[in-house]
Design an enzyme around this catalytic site. Sequence first.
Site, short mmCIF file in Angstrom:
data_model
loop_
_atom_site.label_atom_id
_atom_site.label_comp_id
_atom_site.label_asym_id
_atom_site.label_seq_id
_atom_site.Cartn_x
_atom_site.Cartn_y
_atom_site.Cartn_z
N ASP A 288 2.52 13.49 17.45
CA ASP A 288 2.68 13.53 15.98
C ASP A 288 1.33 13.37 15.29
OD1 ASP A 288 3.76 13.66 13.48
OD2 ASP A 288 4.92 11.81 13.60
N ILE B 196 4.15 -0.75 3.96
CA ILE B 196 2.87 -1.17 4.55
C ILE B 196 2.14 -2.03 3.53
CG2 ILE B 196 0.66 -0.44 5.54
CD1 ILE B 196 1.94 2.07 6.53
N GLY C 148 10.86 1.17 4.79
CA GLY C 148 9.61 0.67 5.36
C GLY C 148 8.57 0.38 4.29
N ARG D 153 -1.43 12.28 8.00
CA ARG D 153 -0.66 11.08 7.60
C ARG D 153 -0.71 9.99 8.68
NH1 ARG D 153 2.73 15.15 8.76
NH2 ARG D 153 3.65 14.97 10.84
N ASN D 154 -1.06 10.37 9.91
CA ASN D 154 -1.15 9.39 11.00
C ASN D 154 -2.60 9.07 11.37
OD1 ASN D 154 1.65 8.95 11.22
ND2 ASN D 154 1.88 10.85 12.38
N LEU E 110 0.83 -1.22 0.00
CA LEU E 110 0.00 0.00 0.00
C LEU E 110 0.86 1.26 0.00
CD1 LEU E 110 -2.62 -1.11 2.69
CD2 LEU E 110 -2.86 -1.22 0.20
N ASP F 211 -0.55 5.33 15.37
CA ASP F 211 0.76 5.78 15.83
C ASP F 211 1.54 6.30 14.63
OD1 ASP F 211 2.37 3.55 14.55
OD2 ASP F 211 1.01 2.38 15.80
N GLY G 251 8.53 3.20 1.49
CA GLY G 251 9.54 4.24 1.68
C GLY G 251 10.90 3.69 1.33
#
Length: 346
Positions: free
Chosen positions: A204, A83, A81, A208-209, A75, A222, A78
């Site tokens: 944060d 997802i 990282g 985006r979170n 999905l 998170d 980076g």
Amino acid sequence: NSISDSSSSQGLSQPSTQTTQYLRADTPNNATPVTSYPTLRIEKNDLKSVTLMEAKAKVKDIAISRERITLKDVLQEGTFGRIFHGILIEEKDPSKEKQVFVKTVKDQASEVQVTMMLTESCKLRGLHHRNLLPITHVCIEEGEKPMVLLPYMNWGNLKLFLRQCKLVEANNPQAISQQDLVHMAIQIACGMSYLARREVIHKDLAARNCVIDDALQVKITDNALSRDLFPMDYHCLGDNENRPVRWMALESLVNNEFSSASDVWAFGVTLWELMTLGQTPYVDIDPFEMAAYLKDGYRIAQPINCPDELFAVMACCWALDPEERPKFQQLVQCLTEFHAALGAYV
């Protein structure tokens, strides 16, 4: 009221007294200050390093075996990282399965990056609220790349969703209404109000979170992997830490102080992100200049087509004095009334 371009910035005039008074931290009509107001709990950002072993030990109780997880589409990705959309097989009944988000790392991820993913994934752990999305499981088997599992939300990351809406908006004005966006803001404020009551500081909060599903239900997550997946939203101000500078309250930028009131500041910026369909706040400001810019009283401009009342709510969140910012419960109430009024005008 002249419509200013969202990307430019302007000095902030006092929002209309009506709204400000209503959002004052004391009483709605400013008659007598409430003396029993709890003092703000302030946390410093501690960067004490945890080892990978310690990070793994902390999540051992929710560890599951790798064979229960099937990875589907990537999905988001980076530099280190990723997802995935994943499938989790039920332990008690292998014929049953549920959809999950799987956060994991690539081969080149350093031990520090893996440790950080596991540590930051624990921020909302053990909290239960309809607008929060804590992790449910991890996979930390030897020889496997560590994985963190969260319940699936089929429209995914809120920032990416908003940007998608912006693209669609050109061809389809019915895409997403102002009322929908305010409803999303209310949900985020509800989740944050719960965190504030539990004395959990998010540190944060940003679009985006958060994640969203096709019923426009929004949940706060998170920030594990966010620095890697949204590198343009984080800046290193020469102290070796990547920080979400454009979402941070002045006291966090200058003194490294975080509280529910600094979360309220970030909520104001998140509300701005909602109303601009995912634009970058303070896009023209050098991250190193942010603190001076805010100190001088400048703030992001009122988005085009954003009602004055809504911008006044954002402005209250950006009061320099943390004590003067509204509490999340007041924001829920205020936005709910505004949402109802929008409904009445349709």
